[in-house]
Design a protein around this motif. Sequence first.
Motif, short mmCIF file in Angstrom:
data_model
loop_
_atom_site.label_atom_id
_atom_site.label_comp_id
_atom_site.label_asym_id
_atom_site.label_seq_id
_atom_site.Cartn_x
_atom_site.Cartn_y
_atom_site.Cartn_z
N LEU A 70 7.73 14.54 9.67
CA LEU A 70 7.73 13.77 8.24
C LEU A 70 6.01 13.76 8.30
O LEU A 70 5.54 14.61 8.87
CB LEU A 70 7.75 12.07 8.25
CG LEU A 70 8.02 11.48 7.67
CD1 LEU A 70 8.39 11.39 6.18
CD2 LEU A 70 6.95 9.75 8.05
N ARG A 71 5.23 14.65 6.93
CA ARG A 71 4.34 14.90 6.24
C ARG A 71 4.47 13.31 5.38
O ARG A 71 5.02 13.76 4.76
CB ARG A 71 4.43 16.28 6.06
CG ARG A 71 5.35 16.44 4.92
CD ARG A 71 5.15 18.56 4.62
NE ARG A 71 5.16 18.86 3.33
CZ ARG A 71 5.85 18.61 2.63
NH1 ARG A 71 7.11 17.92 3.08
NH2 ARG A 71 5.95 19.43 2.03
N GLY A 72 2.81 13.78 4.74
CA GLY A 72 2.45 13.39 3.58
C GLY A 72 1.93 14.51 2.79
O GLY A 72 1.28 15.65 2.92
N VAL A 73 2.87 14.58 1.78
CA VAL A 73 1.87 14.92 0.27
C VAL A 73 1.14 14.39 -0.77
O VAL A 73 1.65 13.08 -1.60
CB VAL A 73 3.41 15.35 -0.29
CG1 VAL A 73 3.08 16.27 -2.09
CG2 VAL A 73 4.02 16.07 0.81
N ARG A 100 0.91 -1.39 0.08
CA ARG A 100 -0.35 -0.40 0.09
C ARG A 100 0.88 1.32 0.07
O ARG A 100 0.48 2.40 0.17
CB ARG A 100 -1.09 -0.14 1.34
CG ARG A 100 -2.02 -0.63 1.49
CD ARG A 100 -3.32 -0.51 0.04
NE ARG A 100 -3.64 0.78 0.20
CZ ARG A 100 -4.76 1.43 1.26
NH1 ARG A 100 -4.48 0.98 2.23
NH2 ARG A 100 -4.88 3.07 0.87
N GLY A 101 1.85 1.03 0.32
CA GLY A 101 2.79 2.36 0.21
C GLY A 101 2.91 2.80 -0.96
O GLY A 101 3.23 2.70 -2.49
N ALA A 102 3.86 4.42 -1.44
CA ALA A 102 4.04 5.19 -2.17
C ALA A 102 4.61 4.50 -3.66
O ALA A 102 4.33 4.67 -4.77
CB ALA A 102 4.68 6.08 -2.11
N CYS A 103 5.67 3.87 -2.86
CA CYS A 103 5.69 2.70 -3.89
C CYS A 103 5.45 2.50 -5.02
O CYS A 103 5.50 2.09 -6.88
CB CYS A 103 6.88 2.08 -3.41
SG CYS A 103 6.36 0.66 -2.35
N TRP A 104 3.85 1.78 -5.08
CA TRP A 104 3.33 0.93 -5.80
C TRP A 104 2.05 2.18 -6.57
O TRP A 104 2.01 1.76 -7.91
CB TRP A 104 2.10 -0.09 -4.80
CG TRP A 104 1.08 -1.15 -5.91
CD1 TRP A 104 0.11 -0.69 -6.47
CD2 TRP A 104 1.95 -2.27 -6.01
NE1 TRP A 104 -0.13 -2.12 -6.46
CE2 TRP A 104 0.59 -2.10 -7.05
CE3 TRP A 104 3.12 -2.29 -6.34
CZ2 TRP A 104 0.91 -4.44 -7.86
CZ3 TRP A 104 3.28 -4.01 -6.58
CH2 TRP A 104 1.42 -4.46 -7.27
N THR A 105 1.92 2.90 -6.02
CA THR A 105 0.77 4.01 -6.90
C THR A 105 2.07 4.66 -7.72
O THR A 105 1.84 5.50 -8.61
CB THR A 105 0.63 5.36 -5.30
OG1 THR A 105 0.19 5.00 -4.68
CG2 THR A 105 0.05 5.67 -6.25
N SER A 122 -5.81 5.50 -8.19
CA SER A 122 -4.62 5.16 -7.25
C SER A 122 -4.47 6.63 -6.53
O SER A 122 -4.49 7.46 -6.76
CB SER A 122 -3.23 5.07 -7.48
OG SER A 122 -2.54 3.99 -6.55
N VAL A 123 -4.70 6.56 -5.57
CA VAL A 123 -3.56 7.72 -4.44
C VAL A 123 -2.72 7.14 -3.23
O VAL A 123 -3.22 5.82 -2.58
CB VAL A 123 -5.47 7.60 -3.73
CG1 VAL A 123 -4.62 9.40 -2.28
CG2 VAL A 123 -6.45 8.85 -4.44
N ASN A 124 -1.51 7.56 -2.92
CA ASN A 124 -0.99 7.76 -1.78
C ASN A 124 -0.29 8.75 -1.32
O ASN A 124 -0.62 10.36 -1.97
CB ASN A 124 0.33 6.76 -2.50
CG ASN A 124 0.40 5.73 -1.62
OD1 ASN A 124 0.65 6.06 -0.10
ND2 ASN A 124 0.04 4.12 -1.52
N CYS A 125 0.77 8.58 -0.16
CA CYS A 125 1.23 10.20 0.26
C CYS A 125 2.38 10.05 0.47
O CYS A 125 2.90 9.38 0.58
CB CYS A 125 0.34 10.88 1.54
SG CYS A 125 -1.52 10.86 1.40
N ARG A 126 3.13 10.88 -0.37
CA ARG A 126 4.33 10.58 -0.76
C ARG A 126 5.10 11.35 0.90
O ARG A 126 4.78 12.24 1.10
CB ARG A 126 5.08 12.03 -1.73
CG ARG A 126 4.57 11.62 -2.86
CD ARG A 126 4.27 13.07 -4.05
NE ARG A 126 3.90 13.01 -5.25
CZ ARG A 126 3.35 13.13 -5.25
NH1 ARG A 126 2.34 14.14 -4.64
NH2 ARG A 126 2.11 13.47 -6.63
#
Length: 378
Positions: free
Chosen positions: A244-247, A59-64, A327-331
């Motif tokens: 650390l934050r999400g984008v 589910r990590g950013a790597c997949w998106t 697909s949605v994710n947070c960097r």
Amino acid sequence: MSSESAVSTSPLNAPSLNTSLLNIGIAGGGLLGRLCAWRLARAGYSVTVFEAETFEQPRGACWTAAGMISPLSELVHSPREVYDKGLQSLAIWPRWLKQLEETQHQTMHFRHAGSLVVAHPQDQAELEQFYLDLKHKLANEEANGRPGLEELVDPLNHIGIRTLEPALSHFDHALFLKPEGDLNNRRILHGLLADLKRLNVTLVPKTKVRCEPNLIIDDQEQTHRFDLVLDTRGLGAKPQLEGLRGVRGEVLNVESHDVVLNRPIRLMHPRYKLYVAPKPNNHFVIGATEIESSDMSPMSVQSCLELSSALYTVHPAFAEARIVEQSVNCRPAMLDNLPVVNVEDGLIQANGLYRHGYLLSPVVVNQVLAEIDPALVD
Ligand SMILES: Cc1cc2nc3c(=O)[nH]c(=O)nc-3n(C[C@H](O)[C@H](O)[C@H](O)COP(=O)(O)OP(=O)(O)OC[C@H]3O[C@@H](n4cnc5c(N)ncnc54)[C@H](O)[C@@H]3O)c2cc1C
């Protein structure tokens, strides 16, 4: 660490953990976690990886992610170090992927064919400004014996565009960013997983963990002791990594049999900047929004409209493309949007790859490895 590095290390001058064949626990089986586990297991270390979700579809950013390796595009908006380390990573990826291909007997689809930046006639100023920004940032390269703007960037007219990307010959002007590359991130994540299994890495899926020096504590409050713990949980490390934050980034994955592209395309637009990253089997990753938020809820209607409208203007045949995935994710990002590698006795935190995970991970992984044993650095 030299002060010019994109990667900050804290505390500075931490002692190297140069101990032979440690038993290493890794929290997070995304991009950094997998790459670290792979390099360490190949070198004979005993490695255990804990992943909150499944390894097959993380589910990590790597997949998106779109899997673009774009040092020049990033140079315009990022600190210089991202460019330098991005070029270094570009040189490492083919070497590592060749090793992966040799054991997995399949191509990992690394492509080093540059990228194209285009703009519609009414937005030419955007393209010109992009070129001027690059010119400014690369002003002293040649004097320092490095490739300069003219060697790295080709301004193209419609004949040049037609030669490189026949599907885009309706554009009059473009910039060809020659050193850029892209890769098939999902194929690589699966390839790494298969190699981790071959190398007898212990994989613990569906287990949310937290980290302390020498300890990984799972969601049942069971404690697992290691000689060294690597915390590569991306945004999952937020409670334990200050700053650390999400984008938030939203992407569409579309399928079209009517458009053929040979490299990633960026559309310059005053409001709706867009990239189109071609993938195997007529798939394209279209992205991406960039919103200051850790919200992982599904894509908004507005984002979907903006991405798909801008896509339609790149090529009208995209109107008939099928949306196969949203697909949605947070960097995971630090305040300065640069990676961080924090080292203390028994624990290394590597994080903050922001939108540069594929661009910078080989360099960041090498930095982690250098803390364990400099001989591991490749
Ligand atoms: C829309 C989008 C597009 C992008 N496009 C690009 C691109 O084109 N090029 C590029 O270079 N970069 C791109 N990126 C950035 C790249 O994806 C990230 O920088 C990279 O994935 C970060 O790697 P990571 O291993 O630190 O984190 P992640 O890839 O997020 O992996 C973290 C892993 O840790 C696991 N985890 C989290 N919490 C826990 C816990 N408590 N216990 C156990 N496991 C846990 C997660 O499930 C996940 O598998 C993009 C990102 C997004 C969102």
